[in-house]
Design a protein around this motif. Structure first.
Motif, PDB file in Angstrom:
ATOM      1  N   MET A  25       1.031 -19.691 -25.972  1.00 23.71           N
ATOM      2  CA  MET A  25       1.835 -20.231 -24.894  1.00 23.71           C
ATOM      3  C   MET A  25       2.343 -21.613 -25.315  1.00 23.71           C
ATOM      4  N   THR A  26       3.632 -21.847 -25.183  1.00 23.94           N
ATOM      5  CA  THR A  26       4.226 -23.114 -25.592  1.00 23.94           C
ATOM      6  C   THR A  26       4.107 -24.129 -24.441  1.00 23.94           C
ATOM      7  N   PRO A  27       3.722 -25.354 -24.766  1.00 23.67           N
ATOM      8  CA  PRO A  27       3.610 -26.361 -23.706  1.00 23.67           C
ATOM      9  C   PRO A  27       4.988 -26.805 -23.210  1.00 23.67           C
ATOM     10  N   THR A  28       5.074 -27.029 -21.934  1.00 24.45           N
ATOM     11  CA  THR A  28       6.319 -27.518 -21.339  1.00 24.45           C
ATOM     12  C   THR A  28       6.265 -29.046 -21.289  1.00 24.45           C
ATOM     13  N   PRO A  29       7.380 -29.684 -21.018  1.00 24.62           N
ATOM     14  CA  PRO A  29       7.364 -31.149 -20.919  1.00 24.62           C
ATOM     15  C   PRO A  29       6.479 -31.666 -19.774  1.00 24.62           C
ATOM     16  N   LEU A  30       6.182 -30.803 -18.809  1.00 23.98           N
ATOM     17  CA  LEU A  30       5.361 -31.230 -17.675  1.00 23.98           C
ATOM     18  C   LEU A  30       3.871 -31.012 -17.896  1.00 23.98           C
TER      19      LEU A  30
END
Length: 123
Positions: free
Chosen positions: A1-6
């Motif tokens: 899972m790729t991290p989001t900016p939030l």
């Protein structure tokens, strides 16, 4: 899972949700589970343990508000002093002179209100 900016803000969101939930839950629990023993003495109003005197909606003297505003002004000065002190070396002489101008402005204001008698509570 790729991290989001939030993603870095997730712990903050969890703390805020927990704080908000507790702020709503604790008064409800104390209202429902707390003892209820009303009496005439508990229903009377008091001021610092003594009988109240005068109406609840009385006017305050203007000096009260002047002192409150002065407190806020000098409290804001303290708020500005902290970041200046942290960055003192990075700001060098320019920052030093700027703070002198800021402090001098406040000192001139303090001298003015002192001469006007705004700090004399009894007069």
């Amino acid at each position: 899972m790729t991290p989001t900016p939030l993603t870095p803000y997730l712990p903050l969101a969890v703390v805020l949700l927990l704080a908000g939930g507790m702020a709503m839950l604790i008064p409800q629990i104390t209202t429902r589970l707390g003892p209820r023993r009303p009496s005439a003495i508990k229903s009377t109003s008091f001021e610092a343990g003594s009988e109240s005197s005068g109406p609840a909606r009385q006017r305050f003297a203007v000096k009260f508000y002047v002192v409150a505003l002065l407190f806020i002004v000098f409290d804001v000065e303290a708020v500005f002093l902290y970041p200046w002190a942290v960055n003192f070396q990075a700001l060098a002489w320019f920052g030093y002179v700027e703070m002198l101008v800021f402090a001098a402005t406040l000192v001139v204001g303090l001298i003015y209100i002192w001469k006007k008698g705004a700090l004399d509570w009894e007069s």
